[in-house]
Motif scaffolding. Sequence first.
Motif, PDB file in Angstrom:
ATOM      1  N   TYR A   9       0.701  -1.195  -0.010  1.00 27.22           N
ATOM      2  CA  TYR A   9       0.086  -0.074   0.110  1.00 27.22           C
ATOM      3  C   TYR A   9       0.990   1.367  -0.087  1.00 27.22           C
ATOM      4  O   TYR A   9       0.556   2.425  -0.583  1.00 27.22           O
ATOM      5  CB  TYR A   9      -0.763  -0.166   1.182  1.00 27.22           C
ATOM      6  N   MET A  10       1.878   1.196   0.727  1.00 29.29           N
ATOM      7  CA  MET A  10       2.861   2.680   0.683  1.00 29.29           C
ATOM      8  C   MET A  10       3.497   2.854  -0.338  1.00 29.29           C
ATOM      9  O   MET A  10       3.651   3.858  -0.766  1.00 29.29           O
ATOM     10  CB  MET A  10       3.844   2.061   2.025  1.00 29.29           C
ATOM     11  N   GLN A  13       1.180   4.062  -2.739  1.00 28.73           N
ATOM     12  CA  GLN A  13       0.730   5.581  -2.416  1.00 28.73           C
ATOM     13  C   GLN A  13       2.027   6.436  -2.724  1.00 28.73           C
ATOM     14  O   GLN A  13       1.537   7.564  -3.297  1.00 28.73           O
ATOM     15  CB  GLN A  13       0.512   5.713  -0.771  1.00 28.73           C
ATOM     16  N   ILE A  14       3.229   5.994  -2.537  1.00 26.78           N
ATOM     17  CA  ILE A  14       4.229   7.012  -2.894  1.00 26.78           C
ATOM     18  C   ILE A  14       4.066   7.218  -4.266  1.00 26.78           C
ATOM     19  O   ILE A  14       4.489   8.141  -4.987  1.00 26.78           O
ATOM     20  CB  ILE A  14       5.601   6.430  -2.650  1.00 26.78           C
ATOM     21  N   ARG A  16       1.570   7.104  -6.465  1.00 26.00           N
ATOM     22  CA  ARG A  16       0.590   7.908  -6.856  1.00 26.00           C
ATOM     23  C   ARG A  16       0.756   9.439  -6.801  1.00 26.00           C
ATOM     24  O   ARG A  16       0.307  10.129  -7.487  1.00 26.00           O
ATOM     25  CB  ARG A  16      -0.643   7.560  -5.967  1.00 26.00           C
ATOM     26  N   ASN A  17       1.883   9.641  -5.688  1.00 26.36           N
ATOM     27  CA  ASN A  17       2.030  11.006  -5.349  1.00 26.36           C
ATOM     28  C   ASN A  17       3.033  11.489  -6.368  1.00 26.36           C
ATOM     29  O   ASN A  17       3.408  12.702  -6.222  1.00 26.36           O
ATOM     30  CB  ASN A  17       2.434  11.200  -3.698  1.00 26.36           C
ATOM     31  N   PHE A  18       3.730  10.509  -7.075  1.00 30.85           N
ATOM     32  CA  PHE A  18       4.658  10.924  -7.931  1.00 30.85           C
ATOM     33  C   PHE A  18       4.032  10.928  -9.520  1.00 30.85           C
ATOM     34  O   PHE A  18       4.669  10.759 -10.559  1.00 30.85           O
ATOM     35  CB  PHE A  18       6.050  10.416  -8.065  1.00 30.85           C
ATOM     36  N   GLY A  19       2.632  10.692  -9.287  1.00 32.15           N
ATOM     37  CA  GLY A  19       1.758  10.473 -10.585  1.00 32.15           C
ATOM     38  C   GLY A  19       2.065  11.603 -11.626  1.00 32.15           C
ATOM     39  O   GLY A  19       1.601  11.186 -12.729  1.00 32.15           O
ATOM     40  N   THR A  20       2.476  12.581 -11.387  1.00 35.37           N
ATOM     41  CA  THR A  20       2.645  13.572 -12.644  1.00 35.37           C
ATOM     42  C   THR A  20       3.919  13.561 -13.454  1.00 35.37           C
ATOM     43  O   THR A  20       3.984  14.031 -14.514  1.00 35.37           O
ATOM     44  CB  THR A  20       2.574  14.946 -12.096  1.00 35.37           C
ATOM     45  N   HIS A  33      12.922   7.438  -2.615  1.00 37.90           N
ATOM     46  CA  HIS A  33      12.250   7.508  -1.563  1.00 37.90           C
ATOM     47  C   HIS A  33      12.348   6.526  -0.654  1.00 37.90           C
ATOM     48  O   HIS A  33      12.669   6.470   0.650  1.00 37.90           O
ATOM     49  CB  HIS A  33      10.708   7.756  -1.824  1.00 37.90           C
ATOM     50  N   LEU A  35      14.621   3.874  -0.751  1.00 37.50           N
ATOM     51  CA  LEU A  35      15.848   3.700  -0.307  1.00 37.50           C
ATOM     52  C   LEU A  35      16.270   4.723   0.854  1.00 37.50           C
ATOM     53  O   LEU A  35      16.919   4.315   1.949  1.00 37.50           O
ATOM     54  CB  LEU A  35      16.986   3.864  -1.474  1.00 37.50           C
ATOM     55  N   ARG A  36      15.865   5.880   0.743  1.00 39.09           N
ATOM     56  CA  ARG A  36      16.043   6.900   2.063  1.00 39.09           C
ATOM     57  C   ARG A  36      15.228   6.789   3.205  1.00 39.09           C
ATOM     58  O   ARG A  36      15.684   6.980   4.325  1.00 39.09           O
ATOM     59  CB  ARG A  36      15.589   8.044   1.468  1.00 39.09           C
ATOM     60  N   TYR A  37      14.004   6.235   3.035  1.00 35.14           N
ATOM     61  CA  TYR A  37      13.176   6.013   4.395  1.00 35.14           C
ATOM     62  C   TYR A  37      13.033   4.832   4.928  1.00 35.14           C
ATOM     63  O   TYR A  37      12.341   4.610   5.941  1.00 35.14           O
ATOM     64  CB  TYR A  37      12.111   6.794   4.108  1.00 35.14           C
ATOM     65  N   TRP A  38      12.977   3.662   4.149  1.00 33.56           N
ATOM     66  CA  TRP A  38      12.678   2.414   4.603  1.00 33.56           C
ATOM     67  C   TRP A  38      13.941   1.410   5.212  1.00 33.56           C
ATOM     68  O   TRP A  38      15.124   1.734   4.600  1.00 33.56           O
ATOM     69  CB  TRP A  38      12.166   1.542   3.329  1.00 33.56           C
TER      70      TRP A  38
END
Lengths: 82, 953
Positions: A9-10, A13-14, A16-20, A33, A35-38
Amino acid sequence: MNTLDHLVYMANQIARNFGTRDRDAAAEAVAGHILRYWDPRMKRRIIAYVADGAGSDLSDVAALAVSMVAEKAQPDHAATGA
Amino acid sequence: MTYQPQKDFGTPASNASDTVSLSIDGREISVPAGTSVMRAAAELDNNIPKLCATDNVKSFGSCRLCLIEIEGRKGTPASCTTPVEDGMVVKTQTPHLQKLRKGVMELYISDHPLDCLTCSANNDCELQDQAANVGLRDLRYGYEGANHLGEATDTSNPYFDFDPSKCIACSRCVRACDEVQGTFALTMDGRGFASKISAGLPTDDFLSSECVSCGACVEACPTATLQEKAVTEIGKPDRTEITTCAYCGVGCTFRAEMRGEQLVRMVPWKDGKANRGHSCVKGRFAWGYANHQDRITKPMIRESIDQPWREVSWDEALGHAASEIKRIQKKYGRLSVGGITSSRCTNEETFLVQKLVRAGFGNNNVDTCARVCHSPTGYGLNTTFGTSAGTQDFDSVEESDVILVIGANPTDAHPVFASRMKKRLRGIDGKPPAKLIVIDPRRIDLVKSPHIEASHHLPLQPGTNVAVLTAMAHVIVTEGLADEAFIRERCDWDEYAEWAAFVADDRHAPETLEPVTRVPSEELRAAARLFATGGNGAIYYGLGVTEHSQGSSTVMAIANLAMATGNIGRPGVGVNPLRGQNNVQGACDMGSFPHELSGYRHVSDATTRALFEDDWGVPIDSEPGLRIPNMLDAAVDGEFKALYVQGEDILQSDPNTKHVSAGLAAMECVIVHDLFLNETANYAHIFLPGSTFLEKNGTFTNAERRIQLVNKVMTPVNGMEDWEVTQALANAMGLGWRYSHPSEIMDEIARLTPTFAGVNFARLKEAGSLQWPVNEAAPDGSPIMHVDGFVRGKGQFVVTDYVPTDEKTGPRFPLLLTTGRILSHYNVGAQTRRTENTSWHPEDLLEMHPTDAENRGLKDGDWTRLSSRSGETTLRLTVTERVAPGVVYTTFHHPATQANVVTTDFSDWATNCPEYKVTAVQVAASNGPTDWQEEYEELSEQARRIETVEAAE
């Protein structure tokens, strides 16, 4: 939601937020993202999920991103967690 | 030194830059133009007798005591209302003045009780002082005439009393309520001899009135008329210590006024740069929790959570904790343990907890409560501006022309800053009032309150922040209102062009988005035009921005808006996150996030790691650790087994309570380090008692990036300050730490963190406070950021596409729940519920629009069942038009309600900050607590048992 469902899901979701952005650029951003945060185990689980061929719940961009993560993640670290 | 109240200069300081020279009683002085003669004299320690003047409010000129003579002028003007002039020659003491003053005092005292010796203000009373100063010896009028003596005292407020028989009708309280607090609750009722202070309608007492108990009136009162109950009970304090409040992110500084080790009262410090002498009901009065009977003062352990707690020695508790962590790491791996730092603890304490995790546990599994509030601020502002913090100081608001408040309710959650904002919105001191735009689903108090009315209130549908901000950007770009000169100079033009093309698309027009946002398009257009063209525009935001599935996107959309309108880099503008907890900013700065070391440097950066590795002598993991929700997931999976939690109650504060409890229940060792057996402690195996802010030294960093000292005023009842507890735990694990004072920890922070390079305790004491960055480039700190350019170089416009939340309303859950806070309580209420603040808010209430209530056959005060896809709870209903139809609202201050049983797992896409502000719910009549509430209450009772040890024969 169990942990794997949550990770899928995460990732979606990420994405979708780079969908443009176009497909490659979006996947690049999602991979960066993750690599940096998980943490290593979260990366390992989602990489294994794709490697097992069960990655169908991931969006196209998210799946591409996970394959990029698989190439860049530190294999030793992610594998052992020791 | 004996007790002295803080010096009162009589009238406020003048901000003028040109100075005026005059002579007062033969002494020359130069002061800023616009200063009163009274204040100029006070600067010379020449304290002209006064009663109605105090330097927190404008001069009033009613008491006729501060009269002076000016050479070449007739009469005896009041020094408080007479501005200084060049060459003025002033006399403050002549036989004529003495006679006049004595006459005035005679009148005052003829209607005042002469019970000085037993009066609560004895020896700390301005009326008493002035009687002495003017040489009053006898009264020609006697005491038999009509008077106001013997009137009943209003004791309704839990913290202070109002005794009208001691009132001298100076109206300082009324003016403080109006000018300082901005609530306009008090008034001077009647005229002449019938004048009396009233808290509202004749039927109102202080508690039932609109009074918010900020204490400004008590502070302003020159007599015992408005007096703290604690002073009445205990007596006059005899020493003072400056310290910093541990409630919200405003970071008010106070004089802790003590008698021995007993705190008598907290008085706002006028030199505090965050609060400028003001306070709210929490910081001023709600400190009684420090001595509450529920405080746990001895360490405790137990094998499993169904057993009662057993009190043990510190050595046993710490030894047990250390061996458990080692055992678990040996069995389940290095990554199976972690810690949570507290945004309520000091910078030094937070730094040590993350050091314990990184250096002692050998991983990066450390997170902080900022995860659930402002983590999107860190991500969003770092991406766009290059630094994870607000851009302004609080003083900046005085220069603003348009104030945009989005997803924040400052009058409840940041009351002292709200008072400063309201001052600007009323436009006092000759400046026209600033205009106000409020973007909030609720009609918060700021929208319309005495002498303040928002130009635009955009009552958006919860979850549509990005859509509303993009629509505003659409208007600004398509109507040609963007500040292109600023953008060309400060930002990357190509990035701007891409963003501008995105927002200019028709699908982002306010008209197109209206069905989604439910904001009337014309109103939105007008708001956007006002923000872009109204002068200095400042944006203030809170958790209504961050606690969404697009929290980080909203922060970036705010940053885009500020850059597009050129509102960055000078006083009066900027992007201002209103921080929830006292040290959220500091906890984030100190490296509490699992992916970054102090100063926001990613753990994958080898150079930064090397710095810490050299200093600490251990390797630092280059991989990010687990965030709180990920820790809980991993715990449920059986991979995460031990957690050290300092000063946070994740069970009550984090979303989806059932998931949190499942995660905690799956762990083998939960160490809770706290003041009380909080809700999380129900699942703990080791309890380490904590200390309050009154019992420790250290620093907090507020929402302005302002680092302020916390000074110990009493001995910790648990025996150790919190940093000492963490150090003892580290040493039980064999780390060999040797800090003897928090200042040494700050020295280490400064050594390892470039933005803190110039910070140390001596400098903080000398300067009062410092705003980071403090380094070679900014030796005195940085009140305003990005002045000559953005920290990251060029400001970055980020395209923020509106992605609706997956939390959808439908036939089963047709309403949207949003959660928040109330003035009298703080976060999970662990502190404020243990004070008299419960007088105002004894339980969480559910707010609902009259239409929705009527459709459900519900009325005000009914018990209701609030259910979502996650769970259900019961609470009482308040029917109000503050919320729009379709939206309900509640607070999460009380564990009996457990509002977070209802909230969901959805979270911000970039940071996992929970989506507290949007939950699809249904509300129905209820006749009792839910099964969860009953089961939980039973579990709490069981889990809180403490074994009583039989006394030795």
